[in-house]
Design a protein around this motif. Sequence first.
Motif, PDB file in Angstrom:
ATOM      1  N   HIS A   1      -6.238  -0.812   6.047  1.00  0.00           N
ATOM      2  CA  HIS A   1      -6.730  -0.195   6.994  1.00  0.00           C
ATOM      3  C   HIS A   1      -7.052  -1.191   8.174  1.00  0.00           C
ATOM      4  O   HIS A   1      -6.458  -1.630   8.928  1.00  0.00           O
ATOM      5  CB  HIS A   1      -6.959   0.948   7.327  1.00  0.00           C
ATOM      6  CG  HIS A   1      -6.819   1.944   6.249  1.00  0.00           C
ATOM      7  ND1 HIS A   1      -5.185   2.309   5.978  1.00  0.00           N
ATOM      8  CD2 HIS A   1      -7.000   2.216   4.673  1.00  0.00           C
ATOM      9  CE1 HIS A   1      -4.936   2.887   4.614  1.00  0.00           C
ATOM     10  NE2 HIS A   1      -5.948   3.236   4.176  1.00  0.00           N
TER      11      HIS A   1
ATOM     12  N   HIS B   1       0.909  -1.048  -0.246  1.00  0.00           N
ATOM     13  CA  HIS B   1       0.159  -0.305   0.143  1.00  0.00           C
ATOM     14  C   HIS B   1       0.258   1.277  -0.275  1.00  0.00           C
ATOM     15  O   HIS B   1       1.397   1.755   0.965  1.00  0.00           O
ATOM     16  CB  HIS B   1      -1.020  -0.192   1.150  1.00  0.00           C
ATOM     17  CG  HIS B   1      -2.305   0.692   0.655  1.00  0.00           C
ATOM     18  ND1 HIS B   1      -3.027   0.617   1.273  1.00  0.00           N
ATOM     19  CD2 HIS B   1      -2.308   2.374   0.823  1.00  0.00           C
ATOM     20  CE1 HIS B   1      -4.198   2.138   1.167  1.00  0.00           C
ATOM     21  NE2 HIS B   1      -3.671   3.568   0.531  1.00  0.00           N
TER      22      HIS B   1
ATOM     23  N   LYS C   1      -9.470  -0.595  -6.830  1.00  0.00           N
ATOM     24  CA  LYS C   1      -9.348   0.030  -5.550  1.00  0.00           C
ATOM     25  C   LYS C   1     -10.672   1.290  -4.949  1.00  0.00           C
ATOM     26  O   LYS C   1     -10.659   2.246  -5.692  1.00  0.00           O
ATOM     27  CB  LYS C   1      -8.278   1.136  -5.512  1.00  0.00           C
ATOM     28  CG  LYS C   1      -7.995   2.381  -3.605  1.00  0.00           C
ATOM     29  CD  LYS C   1      -7.655   1.520  -2.689  1.00  0.00           C
ATOM     30  CE  LYS C   1      -7.979   2.389  -1.157  1.00  0.00           C
ATOM     31  NZ  LYS C   1      -6.137   3.874  -1.310  1.00  0.00           N
TER      32      LYS C   1
ATOM     33  N   ALA D   1      -1.963   1.822  -4.637  1.00  0.00           N
ATOM     34  CA  ALA D   1      -3.630   2.433  -4.353  1.00  0.00           C
ATOM     35  C   ALA D   1      -3.959   3.424  -4.748  1.00  0.00           C
ATOM     36  O   ALA D   1      -4.888   3.711  -3.967  1.00  0.00           O
ATOM     37  CB  ALA D   1      -3.482   1.965  -2.051  1.00  0.00           C
TER      38      ALA D   1
ATOM     39  N   HIS E   1       1.139   4.924  -2.297  1.00  0.00           N
ATOM     40  CA  HIS E   1       0.600   6.321  -3.244  1.00  0.00           C
ATOM     41  C   HIS E   1       2.003   6.997  -3.515  1.00  0.00           C
ATOM     42  O   HIS E   1       2.474   7.653  -3.248  1.00  0.00           O
ATOM     43  CB  HIS E   1      -0.195   7.262  -2.637  1.00  0.00           C
ATOM     44  CG  HIS E   1      -1.220   6.502  -1.989  1.00  0.00           C
ATOM     45  ND1 HIS E   1      -2.182   5.948  -2.700  1.00  0.00           N
ATOM     46  CD2 HIS E   1      -1.728   5.909  -1.110  1.00  0.00           C
ATOM     47  CE1 HIS E   1      -3.134   5.790  -1.992  1.00  0.00           C
ATOM     48  NE2 HIS E   1      -2.859   5.820  -0.902  1.00  0.00           N
TER      49      HIS E   1
ATOM     50  N   ASP F   1       1.095   3.170   3.380  1.00  0.00           N
ATOM     51  CA  ASP F   1       0.157   4.378   3.626  1.00  0.00           C
ATOM     52  C   ASP F   1       1.315   4.997   2.820  1.00  0.00           C
ATOM     53  O   ASP F   1       1.092   6.461   2.851  1.00  0.00           O
ATOM     54  CB  ASP F   1      -0.891   4.144   4.067  1.00  0.00           C
ATOM     55  CG  ASP F   1      -1.807   4.889   3.124  1.00  0.00           C
ATOM     56  OD1 ASP F   1      -2.261   4.984   2.170  1.00  0.00           O
ATOM     57  OD2 ASP F   1      -2.868   5.643   4.049  1.00  0.00           O
TER      58      ASP F   1
HETATM   59 ZN   LIG Z   1      -3.596   4.784   0.540  1.00  0.00          ZN
END
Ligand SMILES: [Zn+2]
Length: 410
Positions: free
Chosen positions: A253, A68, A192, A111, A70, A326
């Motif tokens: 998450h 995950h 996603k 993601a 970005h 993330d």
């Molecule tokens: Zn994310």
Amino acid sequence: MAEKLIVAGAKVFDGTEFIGKRDVIAVDGVITEITAAWTHTEKSAEAEGAQFVDGTGRTLTPGLIDCHVHVTVSGAGRLDAFTEPFSLKFFHAVENLRRTLHAGVTTARDAGGADAGVKAALAKRLIEGPKLRAAISIMSQTGGHGDGCMASGAEMPMLAGHPGAPNGVADGIEGVTRKAREILRAGADQIKICSTGGVLSPTDDPRHSQFTVAEIEAIVAEAETQGAYVMSHAQGTQGIRNALEAGVRSIEHGIFLDQETIELFIEKGAYLVPTLQAPVAVIKAAEAGAALPPAVVEKAIMVAETHREAFQAAYAAGVKIAMGTDAGVGPHGENLEELELMFAAGMTAQDALRAATANAADLIGSESVGRIAEGKAADLVLFDGDLAATGLGALRGQIEAVFQDGVRRR
Ligand SMILES: [Zn+2]
């Protein structure tokens, strides 16, 4: 001439377990042989023109997989995205990708944000970075976590869509089916979605569910007909359940988990990608002065503790866990902090490493990465010390070398 690499005498974690000291040999980027330790020496390597790496006192793992990230996002709450030139984020992504690779992450799942052009630049080796599986867009219902429409009526640039990256907002069976097709047409490796609200969006609540089960089922069906699958941003319990019932492959998450939901994970064989680093990064960013609304920071503080407890309960119950950070919400290149956090929360070193290698490879559906075995890609990370003995508490400071397809990248 064939490029040969020999890493000799390191303690090997093969993606599943620590198997003791071995020599690992790769030819032209593929692992060809694993032998007893010190079957090879610097001298014998020199004689056959191979690159030799001394693994004494070190641990060798498969290249790590972050499920995950970005890569086109550079920091939580950056209002700069509204004033920056559109294409600047792609140049930032070049640096983000490089940092991620140098952190030992040789494969990553984006993601939302990276498009087919980012993947093409990597494939052409114009830029260096992890092997990337891209979601391209973030699917969301109107007013959901991935709806970039601000109170002013302006669209959040990252979510607004652009040629090659459709705006991900859609509603109703017909609407979400068409949207999934558009995103797959744009080259997505996985879809996603957001089945709950989130922390960074100012107006929605992470505990509220988004999309109906029927809508998510339609997206899953469309993804599967095209050989893809669905990953769902899901924090609240009901939205997690809805996504699991509808057949998504991974929950991202997964902050508010109860026992019933944990059992549903196991029944469905779904993966949890915890991203313990994300709320920690939001809190750190706020402390460092990032322009975040107070409500967002409060939400981050509230979820950090709950998130850790949910992770511990899921781990204890035997839910399949894959590593994700993330990154983009927090800084890129600090990905291994997630393993430190998982270890600190009570996961064994072996299980945490497995979450970032074999489990992650199974989640993204890759046969070639995540394991040290004959025929696998020579994506490898060499760490200082014996991780089986010392654990993962200081992992980021122990990276000695990173190899991708047998080529040293750090
Ligand atoms: Zn994310």
